[in-house]
Design an enzyme around this catalytic site. Structure first.
Site, PDB file in Angstrom:
ATOM      1  N   SER A  46      -0.379   5.844  -7.293  1.00 43.82           N
ATOM      2  CA  SER A  46      -1.628   6.731  -7.397  1.00 43.82           C
ATOM      3  C   SER A  46      -1.890   6.912  -9.107  1.00 43.82           C
ATOM      4  CB  SER A  46      -1.397   8.019  -6.977  1.00 43.82           C
ATOM      5  OG  SER A  46      -2.394   9.020  -7.319  1.00 43.82           O
ATOM      6  N   TYR A  62       3.783  15.756  -5.590  1.00 43.79           N
ATOM      7  CA  TYR A  62       3.406  14.321  -4.827  1.00 43.79           C
ATOM      8  C   TYR A  62       3.158  13.517  -6.281  1.00 43.79           C
ATOM      9  CZ  TYR A  62      -0.575  11.108  -3.651  1.00 43.79           C
ATOM     10  OH  TYR A  62      -1.452  10.030  -3.435  1.00 43.79           O
TER      11      TYR A  62
HETATM   12  P1  NAP Z   1      -5.398   7.938   4.838  1.00 43.73           P
HETATM   13  O1  NAP Z   1      -6.603   7.425   4.950  1.00 43.73           O
HETATM   14  O2  NAP Z   1      -5.209   9.522   5.122  1.00 43.73           O
HETATM   15  O3  NAP Z   1      -4.357   7.258   5.797  1.00 43.73           O
HETATM   16  C1  NAP Z   1      -3.047   7.458   5.830  1.00 43.73           C
HETATM   17  C2  NAP Z   1      -2.422   6.349   6.858  1.00 43.73           C
HETATM   18  O4  NAP Z   1      -1.070   6.374   6.609  1.00 43.73           O
HETATM   19  C3  NAP Z   1      -2.757   6.487   8.271  1.00 43.73           C
HETATM   20  O5  NAP Z   1      -3.037   5.210   8.622  1.00 43.73           O
HETATM   21  C4  NAP Z   1      -1.639   7.013   8.891  1.00 43.73           C
HETATM   22  O6  NAP Z   1      -1.327   6.868   9.941  1.00 43.73           O
HETATM   23  C5  NAP Z   1      -0.509   6.637   8.004  1.00 43.73           C
HETATM   24  N1  NAP Z   1       0.616   7.293   7.770  1.00 43.73           N
HETATM   25  C6  NAP Z   1       0.601   8.690   7.345  1.00 43.73           C
HETATM   26  N2  NAP Z   1       2.306   8.881   7.146  1.00 43.73           N
HETATM   27  C7  NAP Z   1       3.082   7.875   7.595  1.00 43.73           C
HETATM   28  C8  NAP Z   1       4.233   7.423   7.663  1.00 43.73           C
HETATM   29  N3  NAP Z   1       5.280   8.517   7.677  1.00 43.73           N
HETATM   30  N4  NAP Z   1       4.740   6.164   8.375  1.00 43.73           N
HETATM   31  C9  NAP Z   1       3.769   5.250   8.559  1.00 43.73           C
HETATM   32  N5  NAP Z   1       2.526   5.590   8.226  1.00 43.73           N
HETATM   33  C10 NAP Z   1       1.866   6.728   7.895  1.00 43.73           C
HETATM   34  O7  NAP Z   1      -4.679   8.106   3.271  1.00 43.73           O
HETATM   35  P2  NAP Z   1      -5.165   6.911   2.249  1.00 43.73           P
HETATM   36  O8  NAP Z   1      -5.912   7.914   1.525  1.00 43.73           O
HETATM   37  O9  NAP Z   1      -5.690   5.590   2.623  1.00 43.73           O
HETATM   38  O10 NAP Z   1      -3.722   6.907   1.561  1.00 43.73           O
HETATM   39  C11 NAP Z   1      -2.901   5.827   1.481  1.00 43.73           C
HETATM   40  C12 NAP Z   1      -2.138   5.708   0.013  1.00 43.73           C
HETATM   41  O11 NAP Z   1      -2.919   5.804  -1.021  1.00 43.73           O
HETATM   42  C13 NAP Z   1      -0.978   6.857   0.138  1.00 43.73           C
HETATM   43  O12 NAP Z   1       0.205   6.189  -0.515  1.00 43.73           O
HETATM   44  C14 NAP Z   1      -1.676   7.650  -0.996  1.00 43.73           C
HETATM   45  O13 NAP Z   1      -0.751   8.132  -1.813  1.00 43.73           O
HETATM   46  C15 NAP Z   1      -2.510   6.751  -1.648  1.00 43.73           C
HETATM   47  N6  NAP Z   1      -3.654   7.068  -2.554  1.00 43.73           N
HETATM   48  C16 NAP Z   1      -4.601   7.663  -2.219  1.00 43.73           C
HETATM   49  C17 NAP Z   1      -5.770   8.133  -2.712  1.00 43.73           C
HETATM   50  C18 NAP Z   1      -6.730   8.864  -2.300  1.00 43.73           C
HETATM   51  O14 NAP Z   1      -7.679   9.326  -3.065  1.00 43.73           O
HETATM   52  N7  NAP Z   1      -7.005   8.579  -1.065  1.00 43.73           N
HETATM   53  C19 NAP Z   1      -5.383   8.055  -4.244  1.00 43.73           C
HETATM   54  C20 NAP Z   1      -4.361   7.692  -4.859  1.00 43.73           C
HETATM   55  C21 NAP Z   1      -3.319   6.924  -3.873  1.00 43.73           C
HETATM   56  P3  NAP Z   1      -0.635   7.796  11.092  1.00 43.73           P
HETATM   57  O15 NAP Z   1      -1.110   9.190  11.207  1.00 43.73           O
HETATM   58  O16 NAP Z   1      -0.799   7.063  12.457  1.00 43.73           O
HETATM   59  O17 NAP Z   1       0.699   7.659  10.797  1.00 43.73           O
END
Ligand code: NAP
Length: 260
Positions: A151, A164
């Site tokens: 991130s 985080y």
């Molecule tokens: P999201 O839309 O909330 O999706 C999260 C996904 O993770 C879902 O498919 C969820 O499904 C799964 N998940 C959660 N906990 C899990 C676990 N313990 N084991 C396996 N699967 C799990 O989140 P996102 O924004 O796409 O984030 C994905 C990644 O991008 C993360 O690493 C986050 O830190 C990073 N990121 C996001 C942002 C942002 O602004 N969105 C920015 C920087 C980095 P289930 O509930 O079925 O497990």
């Protein structure tokens, strides 16, 4: 309806990929993009109904995907994930480690010990374990590739998500630390660092228009990112187009302050 012509580039033909946490958001879009570029992709997350739904949506586009439940914190789930990929598709070329949690908001010093441990367990330790467990499979192929989803907060910590942010900084260290050993095994490792991307993860930031507007104001491109905007960088990093790129991080942040 088949959507296979969406990306003309088929640079991942013949490759097999695992993307964790790929039933929604950034992980889903990465899985979709890798599959469009020719990879056979195993998607996963904790909730079966979300995995099933994602598989259905991807197959409707004519993509070669399978899904399984995998909580990255459970050894037996991770084993099942690798077994499924290799049984179905005969090996593994690409691992995208995307799972992370952020259960704590507010002052970093208000983070409970238990919460701190959980964040570091899922975001850092389980990323390490996934990489380690993938090695025997990746090593067997001509050139494996790992991408870790970190991130922008790992470069410039966000005050309200301190623990985080620190866990994401650790992932940059992990990428650099793994390079020498992985290179000997013909495996590349890189990271992406998304900025503020409009997913369920950041819902609290964009469901109120005032908060969304104040967030947009500090982003030079004046908008939040879309999850699909993170996927092209990953497709590049795992492809032969990045054959001399390892230990690097691509920031996908609309110009948000990250690093020099
Ligand atoms: P999201 O839309 O909330 O999706 C999260 C996904 O993770 C879902 O498919 C969820 O499904 C799964 N998940 C959660 N906990 C899990 C676990 N313990 N084991 C396996 N699967 C799990 O989140 P996102 O924004 O796409 O984030 C994905 C990644 O991008 C993360 O690493 C986050 O830190 C990073 N990121 C996001 C942002 C942002 O602004 N969105 C920015 C920087 C980095 P289930 O509930 O079925 O497990």
């Amino acid at each position: 309806m088949s959507n296979l012509g969406k990306y003309k580039c088929k640079r991942l033909d013949g490759k097999v990929a695992i993307v964790t946490a790929s039933s929604l958001g950034i992980g889903y879009c990465i899985a979709e993009r890798l599959a469009h570029e020719g990879a056979k992709v195993v998607i996963s997350s904790r909730k079966k109904h979300l995995v099933d739904k994602a598989v259905e949506k991807l197959r409707e586009q004519g993509l070669e995907v399978h899904g399984t439940v995998c909580h990255v914190g459970l050894e037996e789930d991770r084993e099942k994930l690798f077994k499924l990929a290799t049984d179905l598709y005969g090996g593994l070329d690409i691992l995208v480690s995307n799972a992370a949690i952020n259960p704590s908001f507010g002052s970093v010093f208000d983070t409970e010990e238990e919460t701190w441990d959980k964040i570091f367990e899922i975001n850092v330790k389980d990323t390490f374990l996934l990489c380690k467990e993938a090695l025997p499979y990746l090593e067997k192929r001509k050139g494996g590739s790992i991408v870790i989803v970190s991130s922008i907060a790992g470069f410039t910590p966000f005050e309200v998500i301190g623990a985080y942010s620190i866990s994401k900084t650790a992932l940059f260290g992990m990428v650099k630390a793994f390079v020498p050993e992985l290179t000997k095994r013909n495996i590349r490792i890189n990271a992406i660092a998304p900025g503020v991307i409009k997913t369920k993860f950041t819902q609290a930031m964009w469901e109120t228009r005032d908060i969304e507007k104040s967030t947009e104001a500090i982003i030079p491109m004046k908008r939040l990112g879309r999850p699909e905007e993170c996927s092209g960088a990953v497709a590049f990093l795992v492809s032969d187009d990045a054959s001399y790129v390892t230990g690097e991080t691509i920031v996908i942040g609309g110009g948000l302050v990250s690093r020099l």
